[in-house]
Design a protein around this motif. Structure first.
Motif, PDB file in Angstrom:
ATOM      1  N   VAL A   1       3.481   9.420  -0.297  1.00 17.45           N
ATOM      2  CA  VAL A   1       2.019   9.709  -0.798  1.00 17.45           C
ATOM      3  C   VAL A   1       1.652   9.402  -2.168  1.00 17.45           C
ATOM      4  O   VAL A   1       2.264  10.255  -2.876  1.00 17.45           O
ATOM      5  N   ALA A   2       0.993   8.439  -2.781  1.00 19.93           N
ATOM      6  CA  ALA A   2       0.830   8.180  -3.994  1.00 19.93           C
ATOM      7  C   ALA A   2      -0.389   7.766  -4.458  1.00 19.93           C
ATOM      8  O   ALA A   2      -1.377   7.456  -3.421  1.00 19.93           O
ATOM      9  N   ASP A   3      -0.852   7.720  -5.820  1.00 20.43           N
ATOM     10  CA  ASP A   3      -2.334   7.200  -5.954  1.00 20.43           C
ATOM     11  C   ASP A   3      -2.521   5.778  -5.599  1.00 20.43           C
ATOM     12  O   ASP A   3      -3.653   5.306  -5.135  1.00 20.43           O
ATOM     13  N   ARG A   4      -1.489   5.023  -5.659  1.00 20.33           N
ATOM     14  CA  ARG A   4      -1.375   3.534  -5.359  1.00 20.33           C
ATOM     15  C   ARG A   4       0.053   3.045  -4.733  1.00 20.33           C
ATOM     16  O   ARG A   4       0.780   3.432  -5.451  1.00 20.33           O
ATOM     17  N   VAL A   5      -0.277   2.376  -3.553  1.00 20.95           N
ATOM     18  CA  VAL A   5       0.962   1.556  -3.209  1.00 20.95           C
ATOM     19  C   VAL A   5       0.379   0.101  -2.760  1.00 20.95           C
ATOM     20  O   VAL A   5      -0.515  -0.051  -1.953  1.00 20.95           O
ATOM     21  N   ALA A   6       1.364  -0.740  -3.283  1.00 18.96           N
ATOM     22  CA  ALA A   6       0.988  -2.221  -3.408  1.00 18.96           C
ATOM     23  C   ALA A   6       2.183  -3.164  -3.399  1.00 18.96           C
ATOM     24  O   ALA A   6       2.949  -2.764  -4.012  1.00 18.96           O
ATOM     25  N   PRO A   7       2.127  -4.185  -2.619  1.00 19.07           N
ATOM     26  CA  PRO A   7       3.241  -5.178  -2.543  1.00 19.07           C
ATOM     27  C   PRO A   7       3.145  -5.990  -4.144  1.00 19.07           C
ATOM     28  O   PRO A   7       2.327  -6.111  -4.691  1.00 19.07           O
ATOM     29  N   ARG A   8       4.640  -6.094  -4.497  1.00 13.32           N
ATOM     30  CA  ARG A   8       4.513  -6.804  -5.822  1.00 13.32           C
ATOM     31  C   ARG A   8       4.379  -8.201  -5.595  1.00 13.32           C
ATOM     32  O   ARG A   8       4.039  -8.725  -6.648  1.00 13.32           O
ATOM     33  N   ALA A   9       4.721  -8.705  -4.746  1.00  7.37           N
ATOM     34  CA  ALA A   9       4.280 -10.005  -4.218  1.00  7.37           C
ATOM     35  C   ALA A   9       3.424 -10.197  -3.009  1.00  7.37           C
ATOM     36  O   ALA A   9       2.690  -9.033  -2.671  1.00  7.37           O
ATOM     37  N   ASP A  10       3.490 -11.269  -2.347  1.00  7.22           N
ATOM     38  CA  ASP A  10       2.562 -11.397  -1.150  1.00  7.22           C
ATOM     39  C   ASP A  10       2.934 -10.550  -0.138  1.00  7.22           C
ATOM     40  O   ASP A  10       2.056 -10.298   1.015  1.00  7.22           O
ATOM     41  N   SER A  11       4.306 -10.334  -0.030  1.00  8.39           N
ATOM     42  CA  SER A  11       4.337  -9.410   1.284  1.00  8.39           C
ATOM     43  C   SER A  11       5.627  -8.475   0.556  1.00  8.39           C
ATOM     44  O   SER A  11       6.170  -8.663  -0.244  1.00  8.39           O
ATOM     45  N   ALA A  12       6.080  -7.375   1.431  1.00 12.66           N
ATOM     46  CA  ALA A  12       7.161  -6.711   1.056  1.00 12.66           C
ATOM     47  C   ALA A  12       7.983  -6.106   2.065  1.00 12.66           C
ATOM     48  O   ALA A  12       7.177  -6.154   3.286  1.00 12.66           O
ATOM     49  N   ALA A  13       9.323  -6.260   2.121  1.00 15.12           N
ATOM     50  CA  ALA A  13      10.298  -5.931   3.146  1.00 15.12           C
ATOM     51  C   ALA A  13      10.713  -4.422   2.951  1.00 15.12           C
ATOM     52  O   ALA A  13      10.906  -3.804   4.177  1.00 15.12           O
ATOM     53  N   ARG A  14      10.906  -4.119   1.910  1.00 13.30           N
ATOM     54  CA  ARG A  14      11.363  -2.687   1.641  1.00 13.30           C
ATOM     55  C   ARG A  14      10.710  -1.822   0.672  1.00 13.30           C
ATOM     56  O   ARG A  14       9.723  -2.504   0.024  1.00 13.30           O
ATOM     57  N   TRP A  15      10.883  -0.496   0.678  1.00  8.60           N
ATOM     58  CA  TRP A  15       9.959   0.345  -0.239  1.00  8.60           C
ATOM     59  C   TRP A  15      10.177  -0.125  -1.771  1.00  8.60           C
ATOM     60  O   TRP A  15       9.454  -0.092  -2.621  1.00  8.60           O
TER      61      TRP A  15
END
Length: 223
Positions: free
Chosen positions: A79-93
């Protein structure tokens, strides 16, 4: 600084650094991560920060249980203030942009939530699973009933059900390309959530076997 412990405060590792922070920047926060590998067992940690010139200090404590379990399971829920992918998609944390907080969430603000699920059963190159995210109010500081909705991450969310004024749950099903690890992340909008102490529980059901994996954590929301 980071200090890691085993047993009766046996120090396993200690690491520290000094950093100059430019307070003129819009976001003057200093973020630091450590990554270590250890044998299975209980491990305690302490993270400290000291501003010597101002005589100010901060500390966070906690513990983790390291296992060598294999097979179907779920990670801790982040749980964080913001979680978003670095690119178009994300496969791992590790593919996510994570903006941490000091363990206290602000009322009426969005929060980022993420977790990984391991070894889902493959059927014809796909995995199918159901997620239930439940937020339970343990101790309230102020009135107002609890509501929540997902506003990002899982665009095709289906099934939102409130269960009384002290609990809300969100559920959805997913079909994904089979992989050893499946990542879920979303932005949760706490709609008029009262200030207080909460438990967040994530339950993942493998729809091929009906096996369930559960993880939970407590959090606090302040006005």
């Amino acid at each position: 600084g980071l200090t890691l412990y085993r047993g009766a405060l046996e120090i396993v590792e200690r690491d520290s650094m000094r950093q100059t922070v430019n307070v003129a920047q819009p976001d003057a926060a200093e973020r630091r991560t450590w990554r270590r590998r250890f044998a299975p067992g209980e491990l305690g940690y302490r993270v400290e920060a000291l501003q010597a010139e101002g005589g100010r200090a901060a500390r966070a404590l906690g513990s983790v249980r390291l296992t060598n379990d294999r097979g179907f399971g779920i990670s801790d829920v982040l749980v964080a203030d913001r979680v978003a992918p670095r690119a178009d998609s994300a496969a791992r944390w590790t593919d996510l942009i994570i903006e941490p907080n000091a363990g206290v969430l602000s009322q009426d603000e969005d929060i980022g939530v993420a977790w990984e699920t391991y070894a889902l059963t493959e059927r014809r190159g796909r995995v199918r699973y159901r997620v239930e995210l439940a937020l339970t109010l343990l101790e309230v500081s102020r009135g107002a009933s609890l509501g929540a909705r997902v506003i990002g991450g899982i665009a095709d969310l289906i099934g939102i059900s409130g269960q009384g004024e002290d609990r809300v749950s969100l559920s959805y099903e997913q079909t994904r390309v089979a992989a050893p690890v499946v990542l879920d992340y979303l932005t949760l909008d706490l709609d008029y959530a009262p200030a207080g102490r909460y438990r967040m529980t994530v339950t993942v059901t493998d729809l091929a076997t009906q096996q369930q994996a559960v993880t939970s954590r407590e959090l606090r929301i302040d006005p």
